[in-house]
Motif scaffolding. Structure first.
Motif, short mmCIF file in Angstrom:
data_model
loop_
_atom_site.label_atom_id
_atom_site.label_comp_id
_atom_site.label_asym_id
_atom_site.label_seq_id
_atom_site.Cartn_x
_atom_site.Cartn_y
_atom_site.Cartn_z
N VAL A 1 -59.62 -1.30 49.71
CA VAL A 1 -59.48 -0.12 50.57
C VAL A 1 -58.40 0.76 49.96
O VAL A 1 -57.26 0.32 49.78
N VAL A 2 -58.78 1.98 49.62
CA VAL A 2 -57.85 2.95 49.03
C VAL A 2 -57.52 3.98 50.11
O VAL A 2 -58.42 4.57 50.70
N HIS A 3 -56.24 4.18 50.36
CA HIS A 3 -55.80 5.10 51.41
C HIS A 3 -54.86 6.15 50.82
O HIS A 3 -53.98 5.83 50.04
N MET A 4 -55.07 7.39 51.22
CA MET A 4 -54.20 8.49 50.81
C MET A 4 -53.80 9.27 52.05
O MET A 4 -54.65 9.77 52.77
N SER A 5 -52.50 9.33 52.31
CA SER A 5 -52.02 10.10 53.46
C SER A 5 -51.42 11.40 52.95
O SER A 5 -50.52 11.39 52.11
N VAL A 6 -51.95 12.53 53.45
CA VAL A 6 -51.43 13.83 53.03
C VAL A 6 -50.59 14.46 54.14
O VAL A 6 -49.93 15.46 53.92
N GLY A 7 -50.63 13.89 55.34
CA GLY A 7 -49.78 14.33 56.42
C GLY A 7 -50.28 15.51 57.22
O GLY A 7 -49.69 15.86 58.23
N GLU A 8 -51.34 16.13 56.79
CA GLU A 8 -51.87 17.28 57.53
C GLU A 8 -53.34 17.48 57.17
O GLU A 8 -53.81 17.00 56.15
N GLU B 1 -63.09 11.72 42.83
CA GLU B 1 -63.10 11.70 41.36
C GLU B 1 -62.55 10.39 40.82
O GLU B 1 -63.13 9.77 39.93
N ILE B 2 -61.43 9.93 41.36
CA ILE B 2 -60.76 8.73 40.86
C ILE B 2 -61.58 7.48 41.15
O ILE B 2 -61.67 6.57 40.33
N CYS B 3 -62.22 7.43 42.31
CA CYS B 3 -62.94 6.22 42.73
C CYS B 3 -64.42 6.22 42.35
O CYS B 3 -65.20 5.45 42.90
N GLY B 4 -64.83 7.10 41.47
CA GLY B 4 -66.19 7.05 40.94
C GLY B 4 -67.26 7.59 41.86
O GLY B 4 -68.37 7.08 41.89
N GLY B 5 -66.95 8.61 42.64
CA GLY B 5 -67.97 9.27 43.44
C GLY B 5 -68.11 8.78 44.86
O GLY B 5 -68.89 9.33 45.62
N ALA B 6 -67.37 7.74 45.25
CA ALA B 6 -67.45 7.27 46.63
C ALA B 6 -66.84 8.33 47.56
O ALA B 6 -65.86 8.96 47.21
N LYS B 7 -67.45 8.51 48.72
CA LYS B 7 -67.00 9.56 49.63
C LYS B 7 -66.01 8.99 50.65
O LYS B 7 -66.32 8.06 51.38
N PRO B 8 -64.80 9.57 50.74
CA PRO B 8 -63.80 9.06 51.69
C PRO B 8 -64.08 9.52 53.13
O PRO B 8 -64.78 10.51 53.36
N VAL B 9 -63.54 8.76 54.07
CA VAL B 9 -63.58 9.15 55.48
C VAL B 9 -62.15 9.54 55.89
O VAL B 9 -61.18 9.07 55.30
N ASP C 1 -51.63 9.41 37.05
CA ASP C 1 -51.61 8.23 36.20
C ASP C 1 -53.00 7.72 35.86
O ASP C 1 -53.19 6.99 34.89
N TYR C 2 -54.01 8.10 36.65
CA TYR C 2 -55.38 7.66 36.40
C TYR C 2 -55.98 8.43 35.24
O TYR C 2 -55.67 9.61 35.04
N PRO C 3 -56.85 7.78 34.45
CA PRO C 3 -57.48 8.46 33.31
C PRO C 3 -58.29 9.67 33.77
O PRO C 3 -59.00 9.61 34.77
#
Length: 170
Positions: free
Chosen positions: A13-20, A34-42, A107-109
């Motif tokens: 599970v990859v989580h990104m908090s942007v705060g807004e 882009e980083i996770c290969g096309g998977a769509k986040p919720v 840091d990701y390619p």
């Protein structure tokens, strides 16, 4: 080990908090895709109000996605390389799961810094399981999971050392 006692990476599970919400969140979702290969986040929603962080209950504040199978393992390999394959033993819980953070998406390619976007960090949580846990989760004929099917912390640590060449620091 027999087939039912072999460990495997069940999901990440990859989580990104942007705060807004708004433009910042849309940029974060695009980066994560882009980083996770096309998977769509919720989108994730704040559960409580935290005035110190400027969060209100019900406000959209981040995004997450779940990776499984080969996509999960390749993403894990890349993410572990970014943190130089070092994990603290305190990052493992008693059920063999662990988590770590990547401070910058650059840091990701294939990712570079763009002043229009900024820099986003991510939390990565890895669930390690043994085959046969379905018996405890299925809806029909649900059974209690035998003790030998539970993943212990020491098993998960040795799995990560052997399978992914990870150095576990005390």
């Amino acid at each position: 080990m027999t087939g039912m006692e072999e460990l495997y990476v069940d999901k990440i599970v990859v989580h990104m908090s942007v705060g807004e919400s708004g433009d910042k969140l849309i940029k974060g979702e695009t980066l994560m895709t882009e980083i996770c290969g096309g998977a769509k986040p919720v989108r994730t929603i704040a559960r409580r109000t935290v005035p110190a962080f400027g969060l209100r209950k019900g406000q959209v504040m981040g995004c997450k996605l779940t990776l499984r199978g080969a996509a999960a393992e390749s993403f894990l390999e890349t993410s572990l390389a970014i943190i130089e394959k070092k994990i603290s033993s305190q990052q493992f819980d008693q059920n063999g799961n662990f988590g770590f953070g990547v401070e910058e998406h650059t840091d990701y390619p294939g990712q570079s810094y763009d002043p229009q976007i900024g820099i986003y960090g991510m939390d990565i949580n890895v669930v390690i399981e043994k085959k046969g846990v379905r018996i405890a989760r299925r809806s029909a004929q649900k059974k209690k999971l035998p003790t030998k099917q539970h993943v212990r912390k020491d098993e998960a640590v040795s799995f990560m050392k052997e399978r992914f060449n990870v150095e576990v620091v005390e």
